[in-house]
Motif scaffolding. Structure first.
Motif, mmCIF file in Angstrom:
data_model
loop_
_atom_site.group_PDB
_atom_site.id
_atom_site.type_symbol
_atom_site.label_atom_id
_atom_site.label_comp_id
_atom_site.label_asym_id
_atom_site.label_seq_id
_atom_site.Cartn_x
_atom_site.Cartn_y
_atom_site.Cartn_z
ATOM 1 N N ILE A 193 -0.471 -4.962 3.187
ATOM 2 C CA ILE A 193 -0.146 -3.996 2.135
ATOM 3 C C ILE A 193 -0.218 -2.596 2.738
ATOM 4 O O ILE A 193 -1.144 -2.287 3.497
ATOM 5 C CB ILE A 193 -1.145 -4.077 0.951
ATOM 6 N N THR A 194 0.737 -1.745 2.413
ATOM 7 C CA THR A 194 0.714 -0.372 2.932
ATOM 8 C C THR A 194 -0.296 0.468 2.149
ATOM 9 O O THR A 194 -0.633 0.149 1.006
ATOM 10 C CB THR A 194 2.090 0.286 2.828
ATOM 11 N N PRO A 195 -0.779 1.571 2.729
ATOM 12 C CA PRO A 195 -1.694 2.474 2.016
ATOM 13 C C PRO A 195 -1.004 3.097 0.797
ATOM 14 O O PRO A 195 0.226 3.190 0.749
ATOM 15 C CB PRO A 195 -2.034 3.542 3.061
ATOM 16 N N PRO A 196 -1.781 3.538 -0.199
ATOM 17 C CA PRO A 196 -1.181 4.097 -1.426
ATOM 18 C C PRO A 196 -0.305 5.309 -1.167
ATOM 19 O O PRO A 196 0.692 5.523 -1.862
ATOM 20 C CB PRO A 196 -2.412 4.470 -2.277
ATOM 21 N N GLU A 197 -0.661 6.135 -0.166
ATOM 22 C CA GLU A 197 0.075 7.371 0.056
ATOM 23 C C GLU A 197 1.311 7.192 0.927
ATOM 24 O O GLU A 197 2.089 8.136 1.115
ATOM 25 C CB GLU A 197 -0.847 8.415 0.700
ATOM 26 N N PHE A 198 1.540 5.992 1.459
ATOM 27 C CA PHE A 198 2.649 5.801 2.402
ATOM 28 C C PHE A 198 3.990 5.851 1.697
ATOM 29 O O PHE A 198 4.150 5.360 0.578
ATOM 30 C CB PHE A 198 2.507 4.466 3.121
ATOM 31 N N GLN A 199 4.976 6.463 2.357
ATOM 32 C CA GLN A 199 6.351 6.464 1.878
ATOM 33 C C GLN A 199 7.291 6.411 3.077
ATOM 34 O O GLN A 199 6.949 6.839 4.170
ATOM 35 C CB GLN A 199 6.657 7.703 1.040
ATOM 36 N N SER A 200 8.478 5.860 2.856
ATOM 37 C CA SER A 200 9.457 5.764 3.928
ATOM 38 C C SER A 200 10.066 7.128 4.210
ATOM 39 O O SER A 200 9.992 8.035 3.377
ATOM 40 C CB SER A 200 10.554 4.772 3.546
ATOM 41 N N PRO A 201 10.702 7.282 5.377
ATOM 42 C CA PRO A 201 11.226 8.602 5.756
ATOM 43 C C PRO A 201 12.299 9.152 4.838
ATOM 44 O O PRO A 201 12.493 10.357 4.778
ATOM 45 C CB PRO A 201 11.802 8.345 7.160
ATOM 46 N N GLU A 202 13.033 8.286 4.102
ATOM 47 C CA GLU A 202 14.152 8.804 3.313
ATOM 48 C C GLU A 202 13.978 8.600 1.821
ATOM 49 O O GLU A 202 14.262 9.487 1.035
ATOM 50 C CB GLU A 202 15.465 8.151 3.760
#
Length: 827
Positions: A193-202
């Motif tokens: 699972i990714t961290p809550p604050e992670f977002q993709s570059p676009e």
């Protein structure tokens, strides 16, 4: 500290005993501070707060730049990516990714999930660690992200879930790790699972799967039509990110990548001629063109706070004049000037802090309202909130504001004329000529700053009006749209895809309230999903060996043009007979006809789309131009094919209705599920919604600036009213004498109003000059309007002058009702 506490208590008692003054000051400061805090919270979250990556200053987005077709920010091909990795010595790692849709089966009805296929080193390049578990190789073994080699087709299917998807669809269940979920009808194992604050570059994503570079599994790379596409250098579909080595600047890496691109251009002239590489900092990629808009909003709202400060400073000057006897007595009893200044500044800062606290509450509500509106295309908007940095900003802004508006009144009030002030019977409240000049200067400043804000708001309102009235090339009224992506593992043949969409269009068209139904691969005003294809004109030799003819592309149903009210200029639309067994045909738009044929008639001519292996298609029609990327961009060349001849597994279904489109959403979705119960239908929206989303950013900026302008205008009006009202009070004796000597009420009225309009006139002149000089800051945010629009620069001063006239007339009229005998007796 004892003196400070004493001053604080005295200030609180003084403000409590003057509720009228206190309330007026608090309202002005709360509005000014609240607006600044709200805007700063947005700027803080979007621009100031670091991106959720490890050392984001070393991360760049790798874009292709086709100098022949003048197309920038193009994807790259697999062979080029491999060469970039092997030949670059300044880049630590390069990862690739491709956005795609997935069907997630949970419960009775499948859901569409926005996902990304990535190379195995994608998360390593971004420096992201899993939210659950650990880095591979460290115990205890519980959860991970992708590891080296996981993007090979021989490895098992694995998936990483976003924190949001994990919480909303799986109830934050930690046991989901190492379990399987169904994506597009196939089993995938959840590995982390990714961290809550992670977002993709676009853009936002909900899950990530490894990309199989050999193309053996179409489920994992549906963006290509065959494995052979992966070996073609001109098949560019990969988006790439790279992490620079420590100590390497972007310019150094850019120079090296340009050298690599030059080598590839020489080695592969047929595919790489004119193809260069651009490295874009990831912060620029994510934030896009929002930086200048937010900076402009910050400047605008700061002007509003200055206007509020001028307003409160005027109130303090008037109140300081009324307190001259009190301050004179304290001075006579031994109080030093510095002690009095500190006392008065304590009152000012206390007012400012209280106003700041109220402003913080207003800002909290404003941020909540902004998030509820949820304007599209604003990056990192979900991160906006009131955090410690915003609280410190509010505290600092309040203290600085208190010192700013309190300094001049405190300094002036601390130097009373003891002899005249302490004389028995002297009013002692005139404040002197110096105090009057200061108050007049503040009024001029208020008017000038208000003028700047009003002109900016008027320019943006006019610009937004122009944008709203741009002809998109189609009629969006009463049109419902919905997206469908067929999984390539289930729909393996073109006949299956054609049959599904053909049947869907016919059954949707038969629904009650539906006038017509159609389909297209990419809807207008959707730049993120727009398609473009290269082509050649049959029988015409290239003007140069490097010539690349390109046009936006769409596959459409036969009724699409009529349904969307796209006009036919020449020839004919597609018809039901234009199927896979019929002669290949194509329709182009007017811009394409003019660009590539000039004055010649393209009807009957043939073109061949490169990706179709040289199939020659006859141009049978020319239609009007449609805005494909945005309303403020030019309509470029576009070509359309009948989807029954070239089936695509993803289509947007379009319905024109005889009633409110929202009323048939449920029936439309049910009809499609009846054809294939396992097929999710997503992004069900009206065309009016899509048009509105395409201009959501300028609408947001314009709305905020308009609110700030109204606030500034109200503060300026209150300031002018207060100055004239105070002048009437101070000049009661003079007015009484004038009227006793025969002055007409109209003369007194003209005198008081004339004083206000004189100050307003100076402020208007200064404001026009300031707005004219600062216009360039606004130029990039305007559409169809000059930053020095003559109409705006003529109308806005008249509006502000009218407001000033009304604001000064009301207290001036009170002066005409002064009874001379009562005024003289009171004196």
């Amino acid at each position: 500290m004892a003196n400070f506490i004493q001053d604080l208590k005295f200030a609180a008692r003084t403000l409590r005993s003057n509720l009228g003054f206190t309330v007026a000051a608090l309202i002005a400061l709360a509005l000014g501070t609240g607006a600044n805090t709200a805007v700063f919270s947005v700027v803080n979250s979007i621009l100031i707060r670091p991106l959720p990556y490890d050392k984001p200053d070393r991360i760049v987005v790798v874009w292709g730049n086709n100098q022949k077709t003048h197309r920038t920010r193009e994807p790259v091909s697999v062979p080029d990516l491999i060469d970039f990795r092997e030949q670059s010595s300044l880049v630590e790692q390069i990862a690739s990714f491709v956005y795609d849709d997935f069907s997630l089966s949970i419960g009775a009805e499948p859901e569409r999930i926005q996902g990304t296929m990535v190379s195995a080193n994608f998360f390593n390049v971004l420096g992201v660690k899993p939210a659950l578990g650990r880095v591979p190789g460290v115990k205890p073994a519980f959860g991970r992200l992708f590891v080296e080699g996981e993007d090979a087709s021989s490895s098992g299917r694995s998936v990483v879930l976003s924190n949001k998807l994990w919480k909303e669809r799986f109830g934050s269940d930690p046991s989901i790790v190492e379990k399987t979920i169904q994506l597009n009808g196939a089993a995938f194992t959840v590995v982390g699972i990714t961290p809550p604050e992670f977002q993709s570059p676009e853009k936002g994503d909900e899950l990530w799967v490894p990309m199989a570079f050999d193309g053996a599994d179409r489920l994992r790379l549906p963006s290509i039509s065959s494995p052979d596409d992966l070996r073609k250098r001109n098949r560019r579909f990969l988006k790439c990110i790279a992490r620079l080595k420590p100590g390497v600047g972007i310019q150094q890496a850019q120079s090296e990548m340009a050298t690599v691109a030059s080598r590839l251009e020489q080695a592969y002239p047929n595919s790489n001629s004119g193809f260069t590489v651009d490295l874009v900092p990831i912060s620029d990629q994510i934030l896009g063109n929002i930086r200048p808009a937010l900076k402009f909003l910050l400047v605008t709202v700061a002007l509003v706070l200055l206007i509020a400060c001028a307003n409160v400073a005027n109130l303090l000057l008037a109140r300081g004049a009324a307190r001259q006897k009190e301050i004179a007595i304290r001075t006579a009893m031994g109080a030093s000037r510095s002690r009095i200044i500190v006392q008065l500044l304590t009152e000012s800062v206390l007012i400012a802090l209280t106003g700041g606290a109220l402003g913080l509450a207003l800002a909290y509500g404003g941020v909540k309202l902004l998030l509820s509106i949820n304007p599209a295309n604003v990056p990192r908007l979900s991160e906006v909130g009131i955090d410690l940095r915003v609280l410190l900003f509010t505290l600092m802004a309040s203290v600085v504001t208190g010192l700013l508006f309190g300094a001049i009144p405190a300094i002036q009030a601390s130097k009373p004329d003891l002899n005249s002030t302490l004389k028995e019977g002297v009013r002692g409240t005139s404040g002197g000529s110096r105090g009057k000049q200061t108050r007049h200067t503040l009024v001029v400043l208020e008017v000038a700053l208000t003028q700047v804000v009003l002109i900016a708001a008027a320019l943006m309102l006019k610009s937004f009006y122009q944008l709203q009235n741009v002809d998109p090339g189609f009629n969006p009224e009463r049109v419902l749209t919905m997206q469908v992506t067929l999984p390539p593992t289930k729909y393996t043949e073109d006949d299956q895809i054609s049959a599904f969409f053909d049947q869907s269009i016919k059954r949707l068209a038969s629904l009650p309230g539906v006038e017509a139904a159609g389909a297209i691969t990419t809807l207008p005003l959707q730049p993120d999903t727009a398609l473009a294809r290269r082509f050649t004109i049959d029988g015409r030799a290239p003007s140069s060996p490097d010539e690349r003819l390109t046009a936006a592309y769409g596959a459409v149903s036969s009724d699409y043009f009529k349904l969307m009210s796209i006009p036919l200029l020449k020839g004919r639309y597609f018809e039901e007979r234009d199927r896979d067994k019929s002669p290949p045909v194509i329709v182009i738009n007017d811009a394409m006809a003019r660009l590539y044929w000039g004055q010649d008639d393209p009807l009957g001519k043939h073109i061949s789309i490169t990706a179709e292996g040289g199939v020659s298609r006859e141009i049978i029609g020319i239609v009007g131009n449609v805005k494909q990327s945005s309303l403020d961009s030019e309509s470029g060349a576009q070509m359309y094919e009948p989807f029954l001849q070239v089936p695509w597994n993803f289509m947007a279904l379009v319905l024109r209705t005889t009633q409110d489109p929202n009323s048939i959403m449920r029936a439309s979705r049910a009809e499609l599920l009846s054809i294939d119960p396992g097929q999710p239908v997503f992004d069900v929206k009206t065309m009016d919604q899509l048009v509105g989303e395409s201009i959501s950013q300028p609408r947001l900026y314009t709305t905020l600036v308009a609110i700030f302008a109204i606030l500034a205008l109200a503060l300026a009006a209150i300031g002018i009213y207060g100055v004239i009202s105070y002048a009437v009070t101070q000049r009661t004796q003079e007015i009484g004498i004038r009227m006793a000597l025969g002055a007409a009420p109209s003369t007194v009225l003209k005198m008081m109003v004339g004083q206000a309009m004189f100050l307003t006139g100076i402020g208007l002149i200064l404001g026009i000059v300031a707005a004219f000089l600062s216009g360039r800051l606004l130029a990039d945010l305007l559409f169809g309007v000059s930053e020095r629009d003559v109409t705006v620069f003529l109308v806005i001063p008249c509006v502000l002058a009218a407001v000033a006239l009304v604001s000064s007339y009301l207290p001036a009229r009170r002066a005409t009702r002064v009874d001379p005998m009562l005024a003289l007796r009171a004196e």
